[in-house]
Structure formats: structure tokens, C-alpha cells
Enzyme design. Structure first.
Site, PDB file in Angstrom:
ATOM      1  N   ASN A   1     -13.327 -11.281  -9.372  1.00  0.00           N
ATOM      2  CA  ASN A   1     -13.500  -9.314  -8.351  1.00  0.00           C
ATOM      3  C   ASN A   1     -14.789  -8.837  -9.150  1.00  0.00           C
ATOM      4  O   ASN A   1     -15.938  -8.200  -8.924  1.00  0.00           O
ATOM      5  CB  ASN A   1     -12.839  -8.735  -7.995  1.00  0.00           C
ATOM      6  CG  ASN A   1     -12.103  -9.435  -6.588  1.00  0.00           C
ATOM      7  OD1 ASN A   1     -12.222  -9.184  -6.011  1.00  0.00           O
ATOM      8  ND2 ASN A   1     -10.407  -9.495  -6.786  1.00  0.00           N
TER       9      ASN A   1
ATOM     10  N   ILE B   1      -2.365   3.787 -13.795  1.00  0.00           N
ATOM     11  CA  ILE B   1      -4.157   4.580 -14.692  1.00  0.00           C
ATOM     12  C   ILE B   1      -3.103   6.011 -14.866  1.00  0.00           C
ATOM     13  O   ILE B   1      -2.580   6.321 -14.662  1.00  0.00           O
ATOM     14  CB  ILE B   1      -4.100   4.940 -13.166  1.00  0.00           C
ATOM     15  CG1 ILE B   1      -5.418   3.654 -12.934  1.00  0.00           C
ATOM     16  CG2 ILE B   1      -5.491   5.748 -13.802  1.00  0.00           C
ATOM     17  CD1 ILE B   1      -6.649   3.159 -14.247  1.00  0.00           C
TER      18      ILE B   1
ATOM     19  N   ASN C   1      -8.876   0.815  -5.902  1.00  0.00           N
ATOM     20  CA  ASN C   1      -8.796  -0.378  -6.385  1.00  0.00           C
ATOM     21  C   ASN C   1      -8.576  -1.675  -5.348  1.00  0.00           C
ATOM     22  O   ASN C   1      -8.787  -0.780  -4.264  1.00  0.00           O
ATOM     23  CB  ASN C   1      -6.830  -0.432  -7.019  1.00  0.00           C
ATOM     24  CG  ASN C   1      -6.022  -1.053  -7.166  1.00  0.00           C
ATOM     25  OD1 ASN C   1      -6.307  -2.015  -8.163  1.00  0.00           O
ATOM     26  ND2 ASN C   1      -4.897  -1.265  -6.773  1.00  0.00           N
TER      27      ASN C   1
ATOM     28  N   HIS D   1      -5.607  -4.087  -3.520  1.00  0.00           N
ATOM     29  CA  HIS D   1      -4.751  -4.347  -3.958  1.00  0.00           C
ATOM     30  C   HIS D   1      -4.470  -5.624  -2.802  1.00  0.00           C
ATOM     31  O   HIS D   1      -5.004  -5.649  -1.267  1.00  0.00           O
ATOM     32  CB  HIS D   1      -3.114  -3.194  -3.345  1.00  0.00           C
ATOM     33  CG  HIS D   1      -2.467  -4.110  -3.480  1.00  0.00           C
ATOM     34  ND1 HIS D   1      -1.192  -4.336  -4.932  1.00  0.00           N
ATOM     35  CD2 HIS D   1      -1.194  -4.626  -2.666  1.00  0.00           C
ATOM     36  CE1 HIS D   1      -0.298  -4.541  -4.504  1.00  0.00           C
ATOM     37  NE2 HIS D   1      -0.002  -4.616  -2.876  1.00  0.00           N
TER      38      HIS D   1
ATOM     39  N   GLU E   1     -11.299 -10.896  -0.484  1.00  0.00           N
ATOM     40  CA  GLU E   1     -11.676  -9.842  -1.926  1.00  0.00           C
ATOM     41  C   GLU E   1     -12.944  -9.877  -2.794  1.00  0.00           C
ATOM     42  O   GLU E   1     -14.107  -9.077  -2.558  1.00  0.00           O
ATOM     43  CB  GLU E   1     -11.086 -10.195  -2.631  1.00  0.00           C
ATOM     44  CG  GLU E   1      -9.283  -9.919  -2.566  1.00  0.00           C
ATOM     45  CD  GLU E   1      -8.233 -10.761  -4.114  1.00  0.00           C
ATOM     46  OE1 GLU E   1      -7.050  -9.909  -4.435  1.00  0.00           O
ATOM     47  OE2 GLU E   1      -8.836 -11.443  -5.040  1.00  0.00           O
TER      48      GLU E   1
END
Length: 193
Positions: A20, A94, A108, A110, A179
Site C-alpha cells: 500500500n 497511535i 488508516n 482496514h 486497497e
């Protein structure tokens, strides 16, 4: 974290192979308004390091103990003039100090449709296995803001795919495609909005 600079500077936090992260680096290579300025990893052997080097992106190792040190981390991010933090396979929570320093500027991804299959310990293959065992008809990706808890930040975007009767490996392949296709585009839209 001035927003009046010509280009918005991203730091990608990654703990693993970096697929990613690489998609981000490809998307923003020579982009007029966004640049990947830094890769942060907590693993000295992470594959993301080689990917960063291929793109000429500087990287730093911040191990778990140092990640809790607000002064160390913020000094690094200030040195690189980071505007946004993008998590791409980052496995550590974080800390609150970082969430406060970058409000609504930490994102983020997921590998499931939150709020299902999220939370501590739910990442990678574990998520896909849980989705398969639950007999879900759909899975996908959730892109969300980061807060002080795993996978509970406000959802920015979701993209779904049919996974009925798929095993965990098949689900993983389908979700990975989502993604790589959507995460860089959603980050770009967000940063430029």
C-alpha cells in the site's frame, strides 16, 4: 503543519512489506500538490524500506519504545515538515499525543467493512479468516480517520466486494485489489479537499 505550502507532505507509517505504501509512492511521484516525504517503520527488516529506497523516499526506523516518546517522534515529523500521516499496514496503536498533534490528519485503511472485524489484534490474514468463518457475503476496505482506539475513527470511505463462499486466501486477494486501487485515490481526495 502549515497548510499553505505548495505540496502537502505525507509520512507513511508501515510495519510490513509495503504494497500500500508503494501504491501511494507511485500515485504521488511527481504529483504537483502531494508528496510522500517520509516512510516510518518500526521493523528494521520491513519490506517497505526497499520500496521507499526505490522511489528515493527517505525512511526512519522508530522502534516501539521510541514511539512512546512524544519528543522523539514529533521532532522527526517536524524535521520532515509532515502535514499528513497515512497508515499502511502499521500495527502499533497511535498514541494520544500524535492524534492531538494531527487532528483529522491521520488516516488508516482496514481490510474489512468496519465496524465488523476491527479492533486490537484484527489485521491482515486474521481479518480475512474471521470474515470467511463468519460466512460474510461481502468484505472490503474501510478508510478512516485515526483516533486513540484501534479501528474506531470516523469512516471516510468504504469499498466492498462479494466474497460469498470464498476462503480466506481468496478474500485477501480481492481485498488487496481494492486497497491498491482505492486507498491512494481516497487519500488524494482527502488531502486536496
Amino acid at each position: 503543519m502549515s497548510s499553505n505550502k505548495v505540496r502537502q507532505r505525507l509520512a507513511i507509517f508501515a510495519s510490513g512489506s509495503g504494497t500500500n505504501a508503494e501504491a501511494m509512492m507511485e500515485r504521488f511521484f511527481e504529483h504537483p500538490q502531494i508528496e510522500v516525504a517520509l516512510v516510518v517503520t518500526n521493523k528494521s527488516h520491513a519490506g517497505v524500506i526497499q520500496r521507499a529506497e526505490r522511489f528515493g523516499v527517505e525512511w526512519v526506523l522508530i522502534e516501539r519504545a521510541d514511539f512512546e516518546d512524544e519528543e522523539v517522534v514529533e521532532a522527526i515529523l517536524e524535521e520532515y515538515k509532515i502535514d499528513w500521516i497515512v497508515l499502511a499496514g502499521w500495527l502499533l496503536l497511535i498514541p494520544e499525543y500524535l492524534v492531538k498533534a494531527y487532528p483529522n490528519r491521520i488516516v488508516n485503511i482496514h481490510p474489512a467493512l468496519l465496524p465488523k472485524f476491527g479492533g486490537k489484534g484484527m489485521y491482515g490474514a486474521r481479518v480475512h479468516k474471521a470474515v470467511a468463518e463468519a460466512g460474510e457475503q461481502y468484505s472490503g476496505i474501510t478508510i478512516h480517520y485515526v483516533n486513540e482506539r484501534f479501528d474506531e475513527g470516523k469512516i471516510i470511505a468504504q469499498h466492498a466486494v462479494t466474497v460469498a463462499n470464498d476462503d480466506a486466501a481468496q478474500i485477501e486477494r480481492k481485498v488487496r485489489e481494492l486497497e491498491l486501487k482505492h486507498y491512494p485515490v481516497e487519500v488524494e481526495k482527502l488531502v486536496l479537499s
